[in-house]
Design an enzyme around this catalytic site. Structure first.
Site, PDB file in Angstrom:
ATOM      1  N   ASP A  66      33.398  35.307  99.610  1.00 28.40           N
ATOM      2  CA  ASP A  66      32.245  35.095 100.482  1.00 28.40           C
ATOM      3  C   ASP A  66      32.044  33.626 100.826  1.00 28.40           C
ATOM      4  OD1 ASP A  66      31.544  34.644  97.793  1.00 28.40           O
ATOM      5  OD2 ASP A  66      29.427  35.096  98.142  1.00 28.40           O
ATOM      6  N   HIS A 270      22.091  31.555 100.138  1.00 29.10           N
ATOM      7  CA  HIS A 270      22.965  32.417  99.334  1.00 29.10           C
ATOM      8  C   HIS A 270      22.138  33.462  98.574  1.00 29.10           C
ATOM      9  CE1 HIS A 270      26.024  33.399  96.190  1.00 29.10           C
ATOM     10  NE2 HIS A 270      26.889  33.078  97.138  1.00 29.10           N
TER      11      HIS A 270
END
Length: 321
Positions: A66, A270
């Site tokens: 990611d 995040h």
């Protein structure tokens, strides 16, 4: 200085959020740098005022997907745009063999040169003309780093009083002095620019951290920074339930550190996909509320395509790109 968030989710994308990527540039400038490049970053760039032709460097904080799975495609797209300028890639040691393996397997040939640097080679390696770049190791399941970007140069004003006292008439030579270049006068005198420039303001610093369960590791790099961008994957309550295995931070842990480190502006990002917009214990609002219990400075929760402007006095404002 400008920050543009191209992805703010962790692990997997959501309907509103792509995964990690953030762009940084001097305000209004064409050249820019990218920190992390998740899958889907190119789609976000289609809605951003940034061109792959002017990308100077990519900094990968760590090699979880990611944060880096979008990089091979981005490199290929830059080539299809007929990019010719060199590109610098900074990241953990396995980044280079990973990319070389993909390029070899897919027969990807880039029409521009690529060079690789390890985070440990910073700040000795001069990567960017606009910034001095540093790296700090963090605590995560894979080697992870934070990158600090400090202005390499700040504008300085002319000492007009000294120019007048020394009998230096106004002329285009004043502009040369302000640019830091020594000059020669018609009467034979040589003037050193440093003698006629007032002290400049403090250079601004932005620190962008990778995944990290120990914010205190940034104590030296982030102390007094104008902006700290740090993951806040969970609230403390959820982190306690999840346990230490994922090695992520809570909003509370990051906020406490930011207060102790006298960080000027804190930007959290995040976020676990479990946190949605709205109210309630599993909302982004809960992350914000928790952080505000420990940090009373300017606090922002990044959203995809948020653009932040850091002014010369260290004030951070959010707009939409």
């Amino acid at each position: 200085m400008e920050l543009l968030f191209l992805g703010t989710s962790s692990g997997t994308p959501t309907r509103q959020r792509n995964m990690s990527a953030v762009a940084l540039r001097m305000r209004g400038a064409r050249p820019w740098v990218l920190v992390d490049c998740a899958e889907g970053t190119q789609h976000r760039l289609l809605r951003a005022p940034l061109s792959l032709v002017h990308l100077q460097a990519v900094f990968i904080t760590h090699l979880h997907g990611d944060h880096c799975y979008g990089l091979p495609g981005l490199l290929a797209s830059a080539g299809m745009l007929n990019r010719t300028e060199p590109l610098v890639l900074v990241g953990p040691a396995p980044l280079r063999p990973m990319l070389e393996c993909i390029m070899e397997s897919t027969q990807l040939r880039l029409p521009y040169p690529v060079s690789y640097l390890l985070p440990e080679e910073l700040p000795d390696a001069a990567v960017l003309p606009e910034f001095r770049v540093s790296a700090a190791p963090l605590s995560h399941r894979l080697p992870s780093y934070a990158y600090g970007f400090t202005e390499a140069r700040v504008e300085r004003k002319l000492d007009l009083e000294r120019l007048k006292a020394d009998g230096v008439p106004a002329s285009p030579l004043w502009g040369e002095l302000q640019q830091g270049r020594d000059v020669a006068l018609a009467d034979g005198r040589r003037l050193a620019a440093e003698d006629y420039l007032l002290p400049g303001r403090r250079p601004r610093t932005v620190v962008i951290a990778g995944d990290n369960d120990t914010p205190e590791l940034l104590a030296a790099q982030a102390h007094g920074a104008d902006v700290l961008v740090h993951e806040a994957t969970y609230t403390q309550e959820i982190l306690d339930k999840v346990g230490p295995g994922p090695q992520h931070s809570s909003a509370l842990k990051v906020a406490r550190f930011a207060a102790q480190a006298a960080v000027g502006n804190l930007v959290l990002t995040h976020f676990s996909p479990r946190y949605q917009e709205g109210d309630g214990p599993l909302s982004v609002s809960a992350i914000e509320a928790e952080a505000r219990t420990a940090y009373d400075g300017p606090l922002f929760l990044a959203r995809d395509l948020d653009q932040y402007v850091l002014d010369r006095q260290g004030g951070l404002e959010r707009g939409i790109s």
